[in-house]
Write a protein that holds these residues in place. Sequence first.
Motif, PDB file in Angstrom:
ATOM      1  N   ILE A 133       0.825  -1.205   0.000  1.00  0.00           N
ATOM      2  CA  ILE A 133       0.000   0.000   0.000  1.00  0.00           C
ATOM      3  C   ILE A 133       0.864   1.263   0.000  1.00  0.00           C
ATOM      4  CG2 ILE A 133      -1.888   1.209   1.150  1.00  0.00           C
ATOM      5  CD1 ILE A 133      -2.616  -1.614   0.139  1.00  0.00           C
ATOM      6  N   LEU A 134       0.696   2.076  -1.026  1.00  0.00           N
ATOM      7  CA  LEU A 134       1.384   3.367  -1.157  1.00  0.00           C
ATOM      8  C   LEU A 134       2.904   3.232  -1.106  1.00  0.00           C
ATOM      9  CD1 LEU A 134      -0.923   5.634   1.070  1.00  0.00           C
ATOM     10  CD2 LEU A 134      -1.109   5.145  -1.379  1.00  0.00           C
ATOM     11  N   GLY A 135       3.407   2.106  -1.598  1.00  0.00           N
ATOM     12  CA  GLY A 135       4.844   1.885  -1.529  1.00  0.00           C
ATOM     13  C   GLY A 135       5.508   1.507  -2.839  1.00  0.00           C
ATOM     14  N   TYR A 136       4.740   1.193  -3.861  1.00  0.00           N
ATOM     15  CA  TYR A 136       5.380   0.729  -5.096  1.00  0.00           C
ATOM     16  C   TYR A 136       6.295   1.796  -5.684  1.00  0.00           C
ATOM     17  CZ  TYR A 136       5.884  -2.406  -9.062  1.00  0.00           C
ATOM     18  OH  TYR A 136       6.394  -3.282  -9.998  1.00  0.00           O
ATOM     19  N   HIS A 137       5.889   3.053  -5.589  1.00  0.00           N
ATOM     20  CA  HIS A 137       6.738   4.124  -6.135  1.00  0.00           C
ATOM     21  C   HIS A 137       8.086   4.187  -5.434  1.00  0.00           C
ATOM     22  CE1 HIS A 137       4.935   6.275  -2.675  1.00  0.00           C
ATOM     23  NE2 HIS A 137       6.083   6.934  -2.658  1.00  0.00           N
ATOM     24  N   ASP A 138       8.135   3.711  -4.180  1.00  0.00           N
ATOM     25  CA  ASP A 138       9.384   3.771  -3.430  1.00  0.00           C
ATOM     26  C   ASP A 138      10.433   2.788  -3.954  1.00  0.00           C
ATOM     27  OD1 ASP A 138       8.990   5.855  -1.616  1.00  0.00           O
ATOM     28  OD2 ASP A 138       7.801   4.591  -0.290  1.00  0.00           O
ATOM     29  N   LEU A 139      10.024   1.876  -4.825  1.00  0.00           N
ATOM     30  CA  LEU A 139      11.007   1.021  -5.486  1.00  0.00           C
ATOM     31  C   LEU A 139      11.881   1.843  -6.426  1.00  0.00           C
ATOM     32  CD1 LEU A 139       8.819  -2.108  -6.384  1.00  0.00           C
ATOM     33  CD2 LEU A 139      10.215  -1.704  -4.345  1.00  0.00           C
ATOM     34  N   TYR A 140      11.421   3.041  -6.750  1.00  0.00           N
ATOM     35  CA  TYR A 140      12.136   3.924  -7.671  1.00  0.00           C
ATOM     36  C   TYR A 140      12.602   5.201  -6.992  1.00  0.00           C
ATOM     37  CZ  TYR A 140      10.422   0.811 -11.264  1.00  0.00           C
ATOM     38  OH  TYR A 140      10.173  -0.303 -12.023  1.00  0.00           O
ATOM     39  N   HIS A 141      12.470   5.257  -5.682  1.00  0.00           N
ATOM     40  CA  HIS A 141      12.907   6.427  -4.915  1.00  0.00           C
ATOM     41  C   HIS A 141      14.267   6.118  -4.278  1.00  0.00           C
ATOM     42  CE1 HIS A 141      12.270  10.106  -2.493  1.00  0.00           C
ATOM     43  NE2 HIS A 141      13.000   9.459  -1.607  1.00  0.00           N
ATOM     44  N   SER A 173      -1.402   8.178  -7.991  1.00  0.00           N
ATOM     45  CA  SER A 173      -1.341   8.224  -9.450  1.00  0.00           C
ATOM     46  C   SER A 173      -0.454   9.367  -9.943  1.00  0.00           C
ATOM     47  CB  SER A 173      -2.740   8.419 -10.031  1.00  0.00           C
ATOM     48  OG  SER A 173      -3.573   7.324  -9.722  1.00  0.00           O
ATOM     49  N   ALA A 174       0.411   9.036 -10.885  1.00  0.00           N
ATOM     50  CA  ALA A 174       1.157  10.050 -11.628  1.00  0.00           C
ATOM     51  C   ALA A 174       0.426  10.310 -12.941  1.00  0.00           C
ATOM     52  CB  ALA A 174       2.578   9.570 -11.889  1.00  0.00           C
ATOM     53  N   VAL A 175       0.822  11.350 -13.650  1.00  0.00           N
ATOM     54  CA  VAL A 175       0.187  11.640 -14.931  1.00  0.00           C
ATOM     55  C   VAL A 175       0.421  10.474 -15.892  1.00  0.00           C
ATOM     56  CG1 VAL A 175       0.306  14.140 -14.677  1.00  0.00           C
ATOM     57  CG2 VAL A 175       2.217  12.910 -15.720  1.00  0.00           C
ATOM     58  N   LYS A 181       8.868   8.636 -13.774  1.00  0.00           N
ATOM     59  CA  LYS A 181       9.479   9.972 -13.773  1.00  0.00           C
ATOM     60  C   LYS A 181       9.231  10.742 -12.482  1.00  0.00           C
ATOM     61  CE  LYS A 181       9.320  14.356 -16.333  1.00  0.00           C
ATOM     62  NZ  LYS A 181       8.719  15.061 -17.512  1.00  0.00           N
ATOM     63  N   HIS A 182       8.067  10.572 -11.875  1.00  0.00           N
ATOM     64  CA  HIS A 182       7.705  11.379 -10.709  1.00  0.00           C
ATOM     65  C   HIS A 182       7.799  10.621  -9.391  1.00  0.00           C
ATOM     66  CE1 HIS A 182       6.564  14.587 -13.355  1.00  0.00           C
ATOM     67  NE2 HIS A 182       5.692  13.831 -13.978  1.00  0.00           N
ATOM     68  N   ALA A 183       8.433   9.458  -9.411  1.00  0.00           N
ATOM     69  CA  ALA A 183       8.578   8.682  -8.179  1.00  0.00           C
ATOM     70  C   ALA A 183       9.501   9.366  -7.180  1.00  0.00           C
ATOM     71  CB  ALA A 183       9.098   7.278  -8.498  1.00  0.00           C
ATOM     72  N   GLN A 184      10.518  10.034  -7.681  1.00  0.00           N
ATOM     73  CA  GLN A 184      11.515  10.626  -6.800  1.00  0.00           C
ATOM     74  C   GLN A 184      11.003  11.869  -6.082  1.00  0.00           C
ATOM     75  OE1 GLN A 184      14.442   9.281  -6.066  1.00  0.00           O
ATOM     76  NE2 GLN A 184      15.119  10.935  -4.732  1.00  0.00           N
ATOM     77  N   GLU A 185      10.524  12.849  -6.837  1.00  0.00           N
ATOM     78  CA  GLU A 185      10.152  14.130  -6.249  1.00  0.00           C
ATOM     79  C   GLU A 185       8.693  14.176  -5.785  1.00  0.00           C
ATOM     80  OE1 GLU A 185      12.222  16.507  -5.551  1.00  0.00           O
ATOM     81  OE2 GLU A 185      13.954  15.561  -6.523  1.00  0.00           O
ATOM     82  N   LEU A 186       7.793  13.514  -6.513  1.00  0.00           N
ATOM     83  CA  LEU A 186       6.367  13.627  -6.218  1.00  0.00           C
ATOM     84  C   LEU A 186       5.787  12.379  -5.551  1.00  0.00           C
ATOM     85  CD1 LEU A 186       5.011  15.430  -9.420  1.00  0.00           C
ATOM     86  CD2 LEU A 186       5.675  16.433  -7.218  1.00  0.00           C
ATOM     87  N   MET A 220       0.264  16.395 -10.121  1.00  0.00           N
ATOM     88  CA  MET A 220       1.561  17.072 -10.205  1.00  0.00           C
ATOM     89  C   MET A 220       1.892  17.780  -8.899  1.00  0.00           C
ATOM     90  SD  MET A 220       3.069  16.389 -13.008  1.00  0.00           S
ATOM     91  CE  MET A 220       4.363  17.619 -12.939  1.00  0.00           C
ATOM     92  N   ILE A 221       1.403  17.230  -7.813  1.00  0.00           N
ATOM     93  CA  ILE A 221       1.643  17.781  -6.486  1.00  0.00           C
ATOM     94  C   ILE A 221       2.016  16.637  -5.555  1.00  0.00           C
ATOM     95  CG2 ILE A 221      -0.825  17.629  -5.918  1.00  0.00           C
ATOM     96  CD1 ILE A 221      -0.487  20.061  -4.132  1.00  0.00           C
ATOM     97  N   SER A 222       2.909  16.894  -4.641  1.00  0.00           N
ATOM     98  CA  SER A 222       3.311  15.856  -3.691  1.00  0.00           C
ATOM     99  C   SER A 222       2.126  15.442  -2.823  1.00  0.00           C
ATOM    100  CB  SER A 222       4.435  16.369  -2.788  1.00  0.00           C
ATOM    101  OG  SER A 222       4.620  15.509  -1.685  1.00  0.00           O
ATOM    102  N   PRO A 223       1.971  14.144  -2.550  1.00  0.00           N
ATOM    103  CA  PRO A 223       0.892  13.673  -1.679  1.00  0.00           C
ATOM    104  C   PRO A 223       0.970  14.222  -0.263  1.00  0.00           C
ATOM    105  CG  PRO A 223       1.862  11.851  -2.901  1.00  0.00           C
ATOM    106  CD  PRO A 223       2.748  13.033  -3.112  1.00  0.00           C
TER     107      PRO A 223
END
Length: 242
Positions: A133-141, A173-175, A181-186, A220-223
């Motif tokens: 939950i809310l962690g898949y993007h962290d594989l790219y952070h 969700s990212a765009v 692309k947005h895993a790091q900053e957003l 396009m905004i940080s959660p």
Amino acid sequence: MKKQILLLSTCLLLSSLCFAADFSFTKGQRSAADLALDVQRKGPQVIELTKVSSGMTVLDLLGGGGYYSELLAEKVGNSGKVYLHNNQAYMPYIEKELAARLKDNRLANVIRYDRETDNLELADKQFDAVFFILGYHDLYHKAEGWDINKAQFLSDVLGALKSGGQLVIVDHSAVADSKTKHAQELHRIDQQYVIDELTQLGLTLVKKSSILENKQDSRMISPFKPEIRRKTDRFILVFEKA
């Protein structure tokens, strides 16, 4: 590098703020804080999208303070088990909540499972379901103290999933078409990228849900910005292993 460390620290800290003033967990009852979170997280409805049932063994992967673990514990019952996993990087931010939730064997079928992401020590075909939950993007952070070997991590997790078992992904969700692309900053990831990646690893997408959709979110905004906190546009994907 300092900016990355700050971003990660902020991410972890804010994930626990809703519990900062209330660790009032009572045996047999869900806390007022958890019940309040249901309105925005819709945890019970997310679980109902899956095949999780009595007697199953479930992994709550990087599960933080255990909001989902408690819901899953009720679903699998006394004959089931829930492994509540976290790594050391999470501990400064969620350990008080975690300890309070599990104090005095309050959730007897929940196993606190502290392991680093590069040494999960999971058994082959151990779980009927895995919730991420809310962690898949962290594989790219990437940040100091946070650099997951994605290939090894996913191999370990999928190897621990039984045939017919389900992997549940919820993330910000990212765009569209932005991939990672947005895993790091957003702290966001493109839904279709996740579908494509896990499909290539042999999983089958069996269900999608829009119950956490928010069309007002620009993506396009940080959660963790106050104006979108816990109101992001989030996707829900349920995959099944052959």
